[in-house]
Each structure stands twice: as structure tokens, then as C-alpha cells.
Design an enzyme around this catalytic site. Sequence first.
Site, short mmCIF file in Angstrom:
data_model
loop_
_atom_site.label_atom_id
_atom_site.label_comp_id
_atom_site.label_asym_id
_atom_site.label_seq_id
_atom_site.Cartn_x
_atom_site.Cartn_y
_atom_site.Cartn_z
N ARG A 1 1.02 -1.11 -0.06
CA ARG A 1 0.23 0.12 -0.14
C ARG A 1 0.65 1.74 0.35
O ARG A 1 0.62 2.33 -0.42
CB ARG A 1 -0.79 0.35 1.06
CG ARG A 1 -1.72 1.09 0.96
CD ARG A 1 -2.83 1.45 2.10
NE ARG A 1 -2.19 1.75 3.33
CZ ARG A 1 -2.21 1.41 4.58
NH1 ARG A 1 -2.89 0.22 4.73
NH2 ARG A 1 -1.34 1.99 5.92
N TYR B 1 -11.84 18.76 -15.93
CA TYR B 1 -12.67 17.96 -15.89
C TYR B 1 -13.97 17.26 -15.01
O TYR B 1 -13.90 18.16 -14.09
CB TYR B 1 -11.20 16.36 -15.95
CG TYR B 1 -11.90 15.38 -15.61
CD1 TYR B 1 -12.32 14.95 -17.71
CD2 TYR B 1 -12.21 14.16 -15.34
CE1 TYR B 1 -12.64 13.17 -17.14
CE2 TYR B 1 -12.95 13.28 -14.92
CZ TYR B 1 -12.68 12.47 -15.97
OH TYR B 1 -12.81 11.16 -16.07
N ASP C 1 -3.34 19.54 -14.31
CA ASP C 1 -3.59 18.13 -14.84
C ASP C 1 -3.27 18.65 -15.58
O ASP C 1 -3.60 19.84 -16.62
CB ASP C 1 -5.09 18.31 -14.52
CG ASP C 1 -5.79 17.03 -15.22
OD1 ASP C 1 -4.63 16.17 -15.84
OD2 ASP C 1 -7.05 16.50 -14.99
C1 LIG Z 1 -9.63 11.00 -17.33
C2 LIG Z 1 -9.37 12.24 -16.86
C3 LIG Z 1 -9.29 12.42 -15.36
C4 LIG Z 1 -9.80 11.19 -14.57
O1 LIG Z 1 -8.78 10.09 -14.66
P1 LIG Z 1 -9.45 8.48 -13.97
O2 LIG Z 1 -7.70 7.85 -14.20
O3 LIG Z 1 -10.93 7.84 -15.29
O4 LIG Z 1 -9.73 8.96 -12.79
C5 LIG Z 1 -8.51 13.68 -15.27
N1 LIG Z 1 -8.45 14.33 -15.67
C6 LIG Z 1 -7.85 14.75 -16.99
C7 LIG Z 1 -7.82 15.78 -18.46
C8 LIG Z 1 -9.19 13.39 -17.01
O5 LIG Z 1 -9.15 13.34 -19.15
#
Ligand SMILES: *Cc1c(COP(=O)(O)O)cnc(C)c1O
Length: 396
Positions: free
Chosen positions: A61, A114, A186
Site C-alpha cells: 500500500r 474535467y 492537470d
Molecule cells: C480522465 C481524466 C481524469 C480522471 O482520471 P481517471 O483515471 O479516470 O480517474 C482527470 N483529468 C482529466 C483531464 C481526464 O481526462
Amino acid sequence: MSSTKTPNQATLSIWGGETEHELYERSTQVPVVHSVSFGYKDIDTWHAVALEKEQGHIYSRNTNPTVRAFEDKVKELEGAAAATSFSCGMAAISNTFGTFLRPGDRIVSIKDSYGGTNKLFTEFLPPMGIDVTLCNTTEHEEIEAEVAKGCKMLYLETPTNPTVKIVDIERLSKAAKAVGAMVVVDNTFATPINTNPLSLGADIVIHSASKFLGGHADALGGVACGSEELVKKLYHYREINGATLAPMDAYSLLRGMKTLSLRVERQNQSAMTIAKWLQDHPMVDHVNYPGLETHVHHDIASKQMRGFGGMLSFSVKGGLDAIKRFLPQLQYAHMAANLGCVETVVGPPVVTSHVECTAEERAAAGIPEGLVRYSTGIEDVEDLIADLEQALASLN
Ligand SMILES: *Cc1c(COP(=O)(O)O)cnc(C)c1O
């Protein structure tokens, strides 16, 4: 890496994270270590590893050899000092908020984040006493003004989903630094091949590894990179809260990432060709792609992206009815709520990124009902265009 030349992204996609550790019985590939725990023959060594005075693993973990190799590869691709991983992208995002935000803190972000992230902003953070301000995504002056009022964190995403808007990471990071706020980006849509937010002033860069990093739509994962100090805090929060990346998924992601640079370079090229082709098509109203000179922030994209990415969106004449007829005609595209993989994937925001919104909310967000999100795969671009051509012809 010890070579004097700084390796580029293509080399790091292959070798990043794979040269540091001695591999099992001289295997050339990172082994999948499914072991939950790691055994010791003496208490002193066990204790030293537990206190992080010696390298090693205790319990999966917390850390695991396969997962560590995945983290190291992304760390090198992002030019970061450290990285830690998560069970998926949303876990990386929610754990980042959990680590750094406390009741009374303020976070400034954009309206076009997102869908899951937007839910955290609107549904989950406010009841925890966190003040959330969401700005109009392309209004840099508005974002700067909100940041200048004081905040703990500025959270950005670029290009955005599904209209591929671009925000200026360098400019907004300066505004955040001026008030002592941390900047989180992100980078899922851009990928480390096209943009490295840390070099533009961000403190933490996050990826949903489930998308471009893995590239094969067969493993969920998330990752966050930054300084040793910040990543240590993130790691500690995650090891206790338990959103751990599984070793088998780490392996699938590592294997996918070996072709990251090849895939993204192809996707950059194909998306540009397709965007230009769509722009001239009589059934297409509008094309969103940061590589087009008609894109409002093409100048910012040219400055902060090495390539313009594989994601584009376009609206067809006839709205949702037309889309319902057009999309099923495509032979080389999955209709699915996913993106960033080797196959082309299409979907209207109505069932993907903005499924929870009403038609009025989508309109207010500048998302026409006839919009198609197109995640360019690595198929031959002439075949993709021929496919689009026959499917669009069915609308006449
Ligand atoms: C898909 C996505 C997420 C979330 O990711 P998961 O792996 O599905 O939890 C976050 N930010 C962006 C820009 C995404 O395309």
C-alpha cells in the site's frame, strides 16, 4: 541517468525509471511484483527500511517495486524531483486537495475543468469549508484578479475538455507566486511529450495515466509530480488514505509508456491534419484545435506546447440528431467515454464530459449539442479522413 547529454522525451519514454534499480534475476523488463509485503531476516534492516533510512519496501500500500518504476518514469518525463502514484487520475486530484487544503482555505480554478474535478469543486470541497472560485477559462485577467485576492491553490487544466481551450501556465503561475499560492496543473490532455508544466512555474503536475500515458485503455492509474517536499506530503496522505496503484496496472502503464513519445508525435500530426480537413468541410460548423491559427489562444499554445496534442472537437450542422446518425457510421472509432488511446475514440459531450449537465448548462458552457469530441488514434491519417468523409456524407 549518467550520460552527459540530457536525454529527450523519446529516450526517457523507454529508459526513464528503468535504469536505477537492479531488476529481478537479470530480467531486462520490470517485473510485476504482486507481493503485498516484503520480508526481512533481521529486525535492524527492517527497522532501517521502515524509517526510510535504507532503500526497500515494507508493504505494497505504501511502496512496491513495479509501482516505483512507473513513478520514476513519469518523474523523468516531467523533469520533476519526485513523483507518487494513485489508483486513478481522480484519486491523484482528490488526494492533492486532501493533502494541501484545510477548512478556511481558498482555491481558484477554471470552469472548464474535467467533469470529476468540477464535481469536487461544486459538491465535495464546499461542505469541507473550502472556498472555491471558478473563473471563465480563457479570461486570464479575471483569473489573475481572483488569485490576487489571495488563495492557497491555483488549479489549472490545459488543453481543456472538450473544447480544448488553452490557459497560460507561465503567466498564471507568476500571479500565484505573488500571493504565495501553490499551482497545480492537470497535464493529462497535453502529456509530458507536449508540455512540462513544472518548467513553466507549476508546483505539482497531475496525470490521469489511464489516458495518454498508458495509451491502451487497459489500466487505470494516476500520478502527481513535483518537489521532494511536496511529493512527500502527497505520498504520506495517499499511503494512509489508501488510493494505491496496483502492481499489474503499474506494469501495463509502464509498458504503454515505452511508446508514449511515438504515439503522441503521431497523434499531434494526425490531429492537425484532421482539424484542417474538417475546417473546410461543408457539414462542419466549427473546429476546436489549438494548432489552428483560428484558435483564440493559438499564440499561448505555440509558446507552451511542443505539439498541439491528439484531442480536438468539432460541431456538425444538424445538432444532436445529426450526431446520432453520423457517429455510428465511423468504422475506425470507438464510441466511448475515453480518450488518449491507440484507437480513435469519439463521443458527444452529452454522454461524456458533460453528461450531468442540462442542455441549458451545456449551452452556457459554450458546448453546442452537435459537438463531437475526437481523440485521434494512431491509425493511418488518410484512413481516418476517408472514414470521416464517408460518415459525414451520410448526413446529406
Ligand atoms: C480522465 C481524466 C481524469 C480522471 O482520471 P481517471 O483515471 O479516470 O480517474 C482527470 N483529468 C482529466 C483531464 C481526464 O481526462
